[in-house]
Design a protein around this motif. Structure first.
Motif, mmCIF file in Angstrom:
data_model
loop_
_atom_site.group_PDB
_atom_site.id
_atom_site.type_symbol
_atom_site.label_atom_id
_atom_site.label_comp_id
_atom_site.label_asym_id
_atom_site.label_seq_id
_atom_site.Cartn_x
_atom_site.Cartn_y
_atom_site.Cartn_z
ATOM 1 N N TYR A 8 0.860 -1.192 0.000
ATOM 2 C CA TYR A 8 0.000 0.000 0.000
ATOM 3 C C TYR A 8 0.890 1.233 0.000
ATOM 4 C CZ TYR A 8 -3.783 -3.170 1.394
ATOM 5 O OH TYR A 8 -4.695 -4.181 1.448
ATOM 6 N N ALA A 9 0.391 2.301 -0.646
ATOM 7 C CA ALA A 9 1.117 3.581 -0.634
ATOM 8 C C ALA A 9 0.461 4.474 0.419
ATOM 9 C CB ALA A 9 1.072 4.246 -2.005
ATOM 10 N N HIS A 10 1.188 4.739 1.492
ATOM 11 C CA HIS A 10 0.687 5.573 2.565
ATOM 12 C C HIS A 10 1.140 7.023 2.313
ATOM 13 C CE1 HIS A 10 -0.571 6.769 6.575
ATOM 14 N NE2 HIS A 10 0.627 7.269 6.781
ATOM 15 N N ALA A 11 0.173 7.912 2.077
ATOM 16 C CA ALA A 11 0.493 9.308 1.751
ATOM 17 C C ALA A 11 1.241 9.982 2.889
ATOM 18 C CB ALA A 11 -0.781 10.064 1.440
ATOM 19 N N VAL A 12 2.244 10.791 2.526
ATOM 20 C CA VAL A 12 3.071 11.504 3.501
ATOM 21 C C VAL A 12 2.834 12.982 3.338
ATOM 22 C CG1 VAL A 12 5.423 12.009 4.259
ATOM 23 C CG2 VAL A 12 4.812 9.689 3.528
ATOM 24 N N ARG A 13 2.499 13.667 4.417
ATOM 25 C CA ARG A 13 2.286 15.116 4.402
ATOM 26 C C ARG A 13 3.417 15.809 5.145
ATOM 27 N NH1 ARG A 13 -0.806 15.872 0.287
ATOM 28 N NH2 ARG A 13 -2.757 14.736 0.358
ATOM 29 N N SER A 14 3.907 16.878 4.553
ATOM 30 C CA SER A 14 4.975 17.645 5.207
ATOM 31 C C SER A 14 4.365 18.639 6.175
ATOM 32 C CB SER A 14 5.805 18.389 4.156
ATOM 33 O OG SER A 14 4.997 19.243 3.382
#
Length: 347
Positions: free
Chosen positions: A341-347
């Motif tokens: 799964y691609a887990h979204a990363v937020r800055s």
């Protein structure tokens, strides 16, 4: 003439038509008072010249209040051809150099056709209860008409309108710098103080490979050995892999603890960040090594470990690595699987 007259005289030359084509040998001169008249034979007609602007019959000098105002100017022959409007009489007085010639019907007749006025206009809202007004500004042919319309009183509420678009709301910013995209959502931007489009932060996937995409073998001594790869397409936002799966690995040992093979999942290359791990069994038994996510450092929103940049295609590598001893090993692909799964990363 300077010996006869102490003052200048006005010389008028008048053309005389040559009706029979004979040359003139004498040009007659007549003198009366301070005016000399000379008759000169006309020459042949010349070519037509360029059309000029309408000519004025005099040099316009402006307004004079009364005839006495003009008399006080003490004009001379050098002022011949000048003209004034005498306001008290509504007449034009023309100075010949010797005397004034009045024209009492000089005003009231239509004048020359002027340049069309390119009039523009605009409306302005005035205060409620104020009077309507209009004004023309500028000079012809570029004048502007501005009309002020008083604002009316507040009317009754109208019927409810149709539902508007969210992107037209005052607190939503969608433009060339912040465009919409497939599956985007609105997120609050604390710098802009508006909602703007961002890629959907939910997990993407899953992507999976199974037995047919794994490479097995027996009596393997290579370490580490790549047994599978998985290519993940570019995502609109930065993300970190979340992995799960399993693989059967048998260590060829004679006693427990003599040698052990573990399974790794790395991102980008065989030496990339370690994002998945499976602990093998140091025994001569078929052992399905369970693979799960693993990160070697404490994870916070600002940590870049294992992060794939937005709009970047990447590859995950599944490796078998000897971590203990020197024994060979066997990889069985039956029931092998890797799910990502691609887990979204937020800055």
């Amino acid at each position: 003439m300077s010996e006869i007259y102490r003052d200048d005289i006005q010389v008028t030359m008048r053309p005389v038509s040559d009706t029979i084509g004979l040359p003139y040998t004498v040009n007659p001169l007549q003198v009366a008072d301070r005016e000399a008249l000379i008759e000169i034979r006309e020459g042949p007609p010349g070519p037509a010249g360029v059309q000029g602007l309408p000519a004025w019959p005099w040099q316009w000098m402006g307004d004079a209040a009364t005839p006495a105002t003009l008399d006080a100017l003490n004009l001379t022959t050098a002022d011949a051809g000048k003209a004034w409007r005498v306001v008290s009489l509504g007449a034009v007085y023309y100075w010949t150099g010797l005397e004034f010639v009045p024209n009492y019907e000089a005003f009231g007749a239509p004048g020359h056709q002027g340049t069309p006025n390119a009039l523009t206009g605009s409306g302005v809202v005035g205060a409620t209860g104020s009077a309507a007004a209009a004004q023309i500004t500028g000079t012809s042919p570029g004048q502007h008409l501005e009309i002020t319309f008083p604002q009316g009183i507040q009317g009754d509420p109208g019927d409810p309108g149709a539902a508007g678009r969210i992107q037209d709301a005052a607190d939503v910013l969608i433009d060339a710098t912040h465009p919409l995209g497939q599956d985007f959502v609105l997120a609050w931007d604390t710098t802009l103080n508006k909602f703007r489009p961002v890629p959907n932060p939910r997990n993407a996937g899953p992507w999976a490979i199974a037995a047919g995409q794994f490479t097995g073998g027996s009596n393997i001594n290579t370490t580490p050995k790549v047994v599978a790869t998985m290519t993940i397409p570019a995502q609109p936002t930065a993300w970190r892999p979340i992995v799960e799966g399993g693989l059967v690995v048998l260590s060829h040992v004679h006693q427990i603890g003599q040698s052990r093979m573990d399974v790794e999942v790395r991102v980008g290359s065989i030496d990339g960040d370690l994002v998945g791990y499976g602990h093998g069994l140091a025994a001569a038994n078929d052992n399905r090594v369970s693979i799960g996510s693993r990160f070697a450092f404490p994870m916070t929103p600002t940590v870049n470990f294992g992060v794939v940049a937005a709009n970047t295609t990447t590859t995950l590598y599944v490796l078998v690595r000897r971590v203990l001893g020197e024994a060979s090993y066997t990889v069985t692909t039956e029931h092998a699987q890797l799910i990502v799964y691609a887990h979204a990363v937020r800055s």
